[in-house]
Design an enzyme around this catalytic site. Structure first.
Site, PDB file in Angstrom:
ATOM      1  N   ARG A   1       0.859  -1.180   0.000  1.00  0.00           N
ATOM      2  CA  ARG A   1       0.000   0.000   0.000  1.00  0.00           C
ATOM      3  C   ARG A   1       0.896   1.231   0.000  1.00  0.00           C
ATOM      4  O   ARG A   1       2.005   1.204   0.555  1.00  0.00           O
ATOM      5  CB  ARG A   1      -0.894   0.038   1.242  1.00  0.00           C
ATOM      6  CG  ARG A   1      -2.041  -0.947   1.220  1.00  0.00           C
ATOM      7  CD  ARG A   1      -3.154  -0.527   0.233  1.00  0.00           C
ATOM      8  NE  ARG A   1      -4.286  -1.420   0.278  1.00  0.00           N
ATOM      9  CZ  ARG A   1      -4.396  -2.544  -0.452  1.00  0.00           C
ATOM     10  NH1 ARG A   1      -3.425  -2.895  -1.270  1.00  0.00           N
ATOM     11  NH2 ARG A   1      -5.473  -3.298  -0.344  1.00  0.00           N
TER      12      ARG A   1
ATOM     13  N   HIS B   1      -1.768   0.716  -9.463  1.00  0.00           N
ATOM     14  CA  HIS B   1      -2.364  -0.266  -8.529  1.00  0.00           C
ATOM     15  C   HIS B   1      -2.954  -1.468  -9.267  1.00  0.00           C
ATOM     16  O   HIS B   1      -4.149  -1.764  -9.138  1.00  0.00           O
ATOM     17  CB  HIS B   1      -3.436   0.418  -7.665  1.00  0.00           C
ATOM     18  CG  HIS B   1      -3.682  -0.319  -6.368  1.00  0.00           C
ATOM     19  ND1 HIS B   1      -4.013   0.311  -5.199  1.00  0.00           N
ATOM     20  CD2 HIS B   1      -3.622  -1.643  -6.053  1.00  0.00           C
ATOM     21  CE1 HIS B   1      -4.167  -0.580  -4.230  1.00  0.00           C
ATOM     22  NE2 HIS B   1      -3.937  -1.769  -4.734  1.00  0.00           N
TER      23      HIS B   1
ATOM     24  N   GLU C   1      -4.087   7.650  -3.997  1.00  0.00           N
ATOM     25  CA  GLU C   1      -4.475   7.211  -5.341  1.00  0.00           C
ATOM     26  C   GLU C   1      -5.818   7.794  -5.737  1.00  0.00           C
ATOM     27  O   GLU C   1      -6.678   7.952  -4.881  1.00  0.00           O
ATOM     28  CB  GLU C   1      -4.513   5.676  -5.388  1.00  0.00           C
ATOM     29  CG  GLU C   1      -3.148   5.052  -5.150  1.00  0.00           C
ATOM     30  CD  GLU C   1      -3.211   3.538  -4.933  1.00  0.00           C
ATOM     31  OE1 GLU C   1      -4.296   2.961  -5.095  1.00  0.00           O
ATOM     32  OE2 GLU C   1      -2.185   2.976  -4.574  1.00  0.00           O
TER      33      GLU C   1
END
Lengths: 332, 332
Positions: free
Chosen positions: A249, A296, A278
């Site tokens: 993450r 991602h 994000e």
């Protein structure tokens, strides 16, 4: 209220076990057709707007809940489900699930890292090779029509013999280790505690691991304890020839510091699939050649999405048959 | 003429064995300092402009020659070296060396694929993962600031379980196989003949291999027999979900056909480190998202360049001591 929104739940088969589906409307439920044959689904489908997702008679009986995608699961939602015993997660990281509350109440939590681990490990290797051998950068060089004009692109560095430090040797980290060995890297790791069955050297702090590594690969889960686990000290310990790969993450790394280290060339480079905010990526990174940026995607392929559905289904079946669960999250 | 250009060769130590250095002026000789302690070097350093590179007394005695980089070695140059017994190549592929003439004259040829094989295999894996998981394409998407605007980038495909077909299972191909196994691929191969010590399934034609593979990885050397070994029929056999990775030479693939297949989506994608007319890349490829373009970097890292120097030195020492050579090229 919400349960009635789902036509199928209007004709429940009372013999089937209740499963609560917790999702934001933006997340679909592709495995619904399969689930409805085995479970009575309660799918309010709009977790954002309601604090009391289902009527009391149902909510009092729900023993199992499936979280779809990155839908946050708060203690408030959990408080409406007094009989809850199982939370089945459908992502590898469960930083949006209130794990402490689950722990406090003795609710078992499973994640989907088993279904995602191979793809995540493949992606970590891809980012590592890309940064080290400067592949995306060379791609831009070619597409920018520079090769015939400016000649050979500068060389990257060899992978074999590099010391890889894996932060979090869970399902994903173990798959990364398997791959790194085939490339002739040496491996060490950091995790909550030393794993008795693992022969790789263990470092009890990420800083010590970094000081003894050329490459840091971040695969651990994001919790309050692991937030910014890769900070300025760790990057300094890693050194100017060091690489950082993050498929965990964004907030596992102090992103602001990382940007500074990359801009000053104080580390060799970074391969980042995840970011703190994000889909926003720090503007400074767009100008840099020593970073590979990825939206991602590490865990996601059509095949892994299929596997995660299989894992959800298997875990629900196992729970209601009193069989062992897979991919149980250990909460401290 | 040319031998006198090299100051060192003006004061030869006649006790040391003669080694002829064959190179275009654009290629340096980084290992010179090491070689001059053990050999008497003849380095005309300008192979382009002369057909008679050294005076007859020396040329008649030369038994060993080192080709630097991709310098062409023609039968005409070879004809001035009647005593030549050994050609030591310093690249992995020797398509610019007249191997048939060497074969005819019984000259032994060595290449540098042993020194380059790990880096080449790493690069093949990097290109494969990049094409399959769309990493460079996603990079462009992010750097083009599309992520916050257009949302998630489309998914790539999973590597595990894919059938990889390796064309040419030499030093590089074998390293590729080792890596593919760690990623859970199945492996088959094509080469001049079946290798008795290898357990992977063998296909006697590239077309048959392609028909039974999801991924073709081209690692063989370019010879008149392997030119366009990946042609229209092979690409058709590979099919629309197939990938082609080329770390060999551009002319191993019918490039014009490949461009058509990529443009029409008749294969999934390609990762190309080499092209038929380098540094020129077909214009059509710049617009495509299903191809990863690389400027002939697969084998090159500072570490591999060091290793190739070691290999050259070792082979020259071995030759003059009547010891076994490494990385001998089998010429048919």
């Amino acid at each position: 209220m919400a349960a009635n929104k789902n036509p199928r739940s209007q004709e429940p088969n009372d013999d089937l076990p209740l499963v609560y589906v917790h999702r934001q409307t933006s997340f679909g439920l592709p495995l619904k057709d399969r689930l409805v044959n085995h479970f009575r689904l309660v799918d309010p489908c709009d977790c954002d707007s309601t604090h009391k997702p289902i009527d009391t008679s149902l909510s009092n009986s729900v023993r199992a809940l499936v979280v779809i995608g990155y839908t946050p699961l708060t203690s408030e939602t959990l408080s409406f489900l007094p009989s809850l015993e199982l939370v089945v997660g459908s992502s590898a990281g469960l930083d949006k699930v209130d794990l402490q509350e689950c722990h406090r109440r003795g609710i078992v939590v499973t994640n989907a890292s088993l279904a995602f681990s191979e793809d995540a490990a493949d992606y970590a290797m891809a980012l590592l090779l890309d940064v080290l051998r400067r592949i995306s950068a060379a791609e831009r060089y070619i597409r920018g029509r520079m090769w015939p004009v400016k000649g050979d692109y500068r060389l990257g560095s060899k992978l074999r013999g590099k010391r890889a430090g894996i932060v979090g040797l869970g399902a994903i980290g173990s798959e990364v280790a398997k791959r790194l060995m085939a490339f002739g890297c040496t491996i060490a790791y950091n995790s909550r505690k030393k794993k008795p069955s693992v022969l790789f050297p263990f470092y009890s702090t990420v800083c010590d691991l970094a000081a003894n590594s050329d490459i840091l690969i971040i695969t651990c889960s994001l919790t309050p304890k692991t937030r910014h686990i890769v900070n300025k000290d760790v990057m300094t310990a890693l050194g100017s020839e060091g690489l950082i790969i993050n498929v965990g993450r964004g907030a596992l790394i102090d992103q602001e510091e990382l940007v500074q280290f990359l801009m000053r060339g104080n580390i060799y480079g970074a391969g980042l699939d995840v970011f703190e905010n994000e889909p926003h990526v720090p503007e400074e990174l767009f100008a840099l050649e020593n970073v590979v940026l990825s939206p991602h995607r590490a865990v996601l392929t059509p095949e892994s999405l299929e596997a995660v559905q299989e894992l959800i289904f298997t875990n629900l079946k196992a729970f209601f048959s009193n069989e062992p669960l897979r991919s149980v999250v250990h909460i401290e």
